[in-house]
Design an enzyme around this catalytic site. Sequence first.
Site, mmCIF file in Angstrom:
data_model
loop_
_atom_site.group_PDB
_atom_site.id
_atom_site.type_symbol
_atom_site.label_atom_id
_atom_site.label_comp_id
_atom_site.label_asym_id
_atom_site.label_seq_id
_atom_site.Cartn_x
_atom_site.Cartn_y
_atom_site.Cartn_z
ATOM 1 N N GLU A 149 0.800 -1.227 0.000
ATOM 2 C CA GLU A 149 0.000 0.000 0.000
ATOM 3 C C GLU A 149 0.835 1.279 0.000
ATOM 4 O O GLU A 149 0.610 2.192 0.790
ATOM 5 C CB GLU A 149 -1.014 -0.050 1.155
ATOM 6 C CG GLU A 149 -1.932 -1.254 0.965
ATOM 7 C CD GLU A 149 -3.099 -1.363 1.955
ATOM 8 O OE1 GLU A 149 -3.129 -0.629 2.945
ATOM 9 O OE2 GLU A 149 -3.981 -2.205 1.704
ATOM 10 N N GLU A 268 -5.096 -8.326 -2.108
ATOM 11 C CA GLU A 268 -5.945 -8.387 -0.919
ATOM 12 C C GLU A 268 -7.324 -7.945 -1.358
ATOM 13 O O GLU A 268 -7.449 -7.058 -2.199
ATOM 14 C CB GLU A 268 -5.486 -7.418 0.179
ATOM 15 C CG GLU A 268 -4.285 -7.861 0.964
ATOM 16 C CD GLU A 268 -3.936 -6.861 2.075
ATOM 17 O OE1 GLU A 268 -4.826 -6.156 2.570
ATOM 18 O OE2 GLU A 268 -2.748 -6.789 2.429
#
Length: 450
Positions: A149, A268
């Site tokens: 991220e 994810e």
Amino acid sequence: MILQFLLSALFLITGISADESPDITVIVRGSDLLAEVDDSFVCATLDWWPPEKCNYNQCPWGQASVLNLSTGLFGFSQGCLSLARWDELNLLFEKGGAIITFGLNALNGRDSLDNGMWVGNWNSTNSREFIEYTISKGYQVDSWEFGNELSGRGVGARVSAEQYAQDVIELKALLKELYRDSHTKPILVAPGGFFDQQWYAQLLQDSGLGVVDALTHHVYNLGGGDDSHIESKILNPWYLSQTATDKFRNLQLTIERHGPWSRAWVGEAGGAYNSGNRQTKTGLMKLSALLWHRLMGKGVLSIDMSGSSYLRAYALCAKRKSGITLLLINLSTSIKFSVTVRNDLNVLLAEGGGIQWGNAFIRTLKRTVSWIGRKASDESVHREEYHLTGADGNCLSQTVLLNGNPLELVDGEIPQLVPVYAPANSPVKVDPLSIAFVVFPNFEAQACSS
Ligand SMILES: *[C@@H]1O[C@H](CO)[C@@H](O)[C@H](O)[C@H]1NC(C)=O
Ligand SMILES: *[C@@H]1O[C@H](CO)[C@@H](O)[C@H](O)[C@H]1NC(C)=O
Ligand SMILES: *[C@@H]1O[C@H](CO)[C@@H](O)[C@H](O)[C@H]1NC(C)=O
């Protein structure tokens, strides 16, 4: 452990029509292979969060973390994976036959600016030592993922795409060097962040041919875990379709234009961010993931569907046997449906080739033909059904029922998953707010046999 069921990645094959009708006909085009999924299409993520990681007054992680962090007073940042713990984990992976993707810290060695941007080169020393150790022990890692991220605007921290590209080049060289005498060659996946078209394009372009083998992105299309409307979002077919499709299409285009050597992975997913929402980690999700592994092959078949948006249908080749497996999800709490499944082979035969996929046609079809295979003998054939519901009619329950019976671990082992049988040509009934895997062993699907 959070199991992340990649429902949202199934955007490809859902058929939605504007008008709602209780009679559903699913026509499976057995000769039309739409896509192929990887063996590891549905996976689980072991996260780093300790019991003290809380969001919205809930602390859902418990002892589920990949390492039992010895946290300081507040921080989780001290958490280190000890080699002893890595040994233990690999024992577990080996026992379970797991295919492992391991995420490396891509911030190591960089400096952070006040605005969340991290600058400077990645320091690969620690990763090198870790990978060397992994190889020396013979631990199998299928893929190494770089970072978490940090793409686009990042989450807490971000790194520019130009810098990231330099670093993945370095990691690729490192993998090549360390695995030179090894018969397994793990792939490199990156950046495991939120999709930002420009950032992703730049990463592919600057890192160059063959460096990033799979481009990972995270899908949390339900928003924050504190959203009180989460249940209505999960059950809203328009919401589910709309949030994912544009992003997937853009990602696909980005790869085609800037890095066709790379594959698209969802790193994810599964609903809401910030530890998710306990409602999105239900028993249903876990058992669905398990059944997916057992029943779904790699070939995704094209379907035509009429009826209601509240019934989602996905057809795949059956796993390790002939026929197909249909996944049906009933999002409705009120509409009465009945699902008839057809093989387009027969539709073609019945209509002499002149096909019209409109509703009128499908309705007449329902009355005239009724078979799955081509042979008369197929009439007697049975299908296998696995119906999953939440306990007490609550689809968000942790306890899940398989064909009406609560499924519980027996001495820590998963019990046998026993199907019920029904005549292959009878309509499938799917309970409100439930998921059904239906195996048609005799369904003739050319695309699955080739
Ligand atoms: C994890 O940490 C907790 C304390 O936070 C401890 O009680 C537990 O035994 C630890 N478990 C493992 C497997 O290390
Ligand atoms: C990278 O990290 C190692 C160990 O943490 C350190 O010894 C080394 O000097 C660092 N390299 C650079 C270029 O900063
Ligand atoms: C889905 O649930 C509704 C709500 O009870 C039910 O009436 C309907 O028959 C179910 N759909 C299917 C396909 O069985």
